[in-house]
Write a protein that holds these residues in place. Structure first.
Motif, mmCIF file in Angstrom:
data_model
loop_
_atom_site.group_PDB
_atom_site.id
_atom_site.type_symbol
_atom_site.label_atom_id
_atom_site.label_comp_id
_atom_site.label_asym_id
_atom_site.label_seq_id
_atom_site.Cartn_x
_atom_site.Cartn_y
_atom_site.Cartn_z
ATOM 1 N N LYS A 75 31.317 36.000 26.051
ATOM 2 C CA LYS A 75 31.306 37.452 26.247
ATOM 3 C C LYS A 75 29.913 38.055 26.144
ATOM 4 O O LYS A 75 29.553 38.932 26.925
ATOM 5 C CB LYS A 75 32.251 38.137 25.265
ATOM 6 N N GLU A 112 44.070 36.158 31.651
ATOM 7 C CA GLU A 112 44.215 37.535 31.183
ATOM 8 C C GLU A 112 42.938 38.023 30.504
ATOM 9 O O GLU A 112 42.474 39.131 30.758
ATOM 10 C CB GLU A 112 45.410 37.651 30.240
ATOM 11 N N GLU A 113 42.348 37.190 29.647
ATOM 12 C CA GLU A 113 41.113 37.571 28.964
ATOM 13 C C GLU A 113 39.945 37.707 29.944
ATOM 14 O O GLU A 113 39.139 38.619 29.834
ATOM 15 C CB GLU A 113 40.754 36.547 27.885
ATOM 16 N N GLU A 116 40.407 40.889 31.866
ATOM 17 C CA GLU A 116 40.057 42.027 31.015
ATOM 18 C C GLU A 116 38.542 42.198 30.911
ATOM 19 O O GLU A 116 38.029 43.313 30.983
ATOM 20 C CB GLU A 116 40.664 41.843 29.621
ATOM 21 N N LEU A 119 37.326 43.569 34.303
ATOM 22 C CA LEU A 119 37.783 44.947 34.500
ATOM 23 C C LEU A 119 37.012 45.914 33.605
ATOM 24 O O LEU A 119 36.564 46.970 34.055
ATOM 25 C CB LEU A 119 39.288 45.062 34.259
ATOM 26 N N LYS A 120 36.838 45.559 32.326
ATOM 27 C CA LYS A 120 36.093 46.431 31.405
ATOM 28 C C LYS A 120 34.660 46.656 31.884
ATOM 29 O O LYS A 120 34.154 47.774 31.861
ATOM 30 C CB LYS A 120 36.069 45.837 29.992
ATOM 31 N N VAL A 152 50.398 41.644 34.600
ATOM 32 C CA VAL A 152 49.834 42.865 34.009
ATOM 33 C C VAL A 152 50.491 44.070 34.619
ATOM 34 O O VAL A 152 50.747 44.136 35.773
ATOM 35 C CB VAL A 152 48.307 42.946 34.242
#
Length: 152
Positions: A75, A112-113, A116, A119-120, A152
């Motif tokens: 991240k 999914e992570e 996310e 998208l963020k 989602v």
């Protein structure tokens, strides 16, 4: 300049260059290195390389570094690359699939992570484009793909 201090050299026993390994590709099967602390340390190295002009903004696009770093254990690296070059998220023509589409590609773990994360970042830098949620690849939007693949 040709290999920029070895950053563009292919790693021994690998098909990847050093910069790709630093950006996240080398995590597969290396659980000890897949920690937040390690991720932050690598970002410090990347910042130093940027300061020394060994790592260049153009490398993010050329070597697909955002895609390499699009992993839950990377991240800080993902944020480093997207803050330096937000357009890599989809605001320009690219040889790479948009990260939001790449995140939910078939066969990927942690879809999914990854979705996310993409998208963020997209919403942070491109809220007017809804984080590229409705950009299409092969006629299918990332939103539709997310509904179909991760519910989602």
């Amino acid at each position: 300049e040709e290999t920029r201090g070895g950053l563009l050299s292919v790693m021994p026993g690998s098909i990847y260059n050093t910069i790709s390994c630093l950006s996240g590709i080398s995590l597969e099967g290396m659980k000890d290195l897949a920690s937040d602390k390690f991720d932050r340390k690598v970002v410090q190295v990347l910042e130093k390389l940027r300061h020394l002009n060994l790592l260049k903004k153009a490398d993010i696009e050329e070597y697909g570094l955002v895609h390499d770093a699009l992993h839950p254990k990377c991240k800080s690296r993902f944020n480093f690359f997207t803050s330096w070059d937000p357009d890599v998220l989809g605001a320009r023509d690219s040889q790479w699939v948009k990260p939001i589409q790449y995140a939910i590609g078939s066969g990927r773990k942690d879809k999914e992570e990854r979705f996310e994360m993409a998208l963020k970042a997209g919403m942070k830098y491109f809220p007017e484009r809804l984080g590229f949620l409705f950009c299409k690849q092969e006629g299918i939007s990332a939103c539709k793909k997310a509904f179909d693949k991760i519910g989602v």
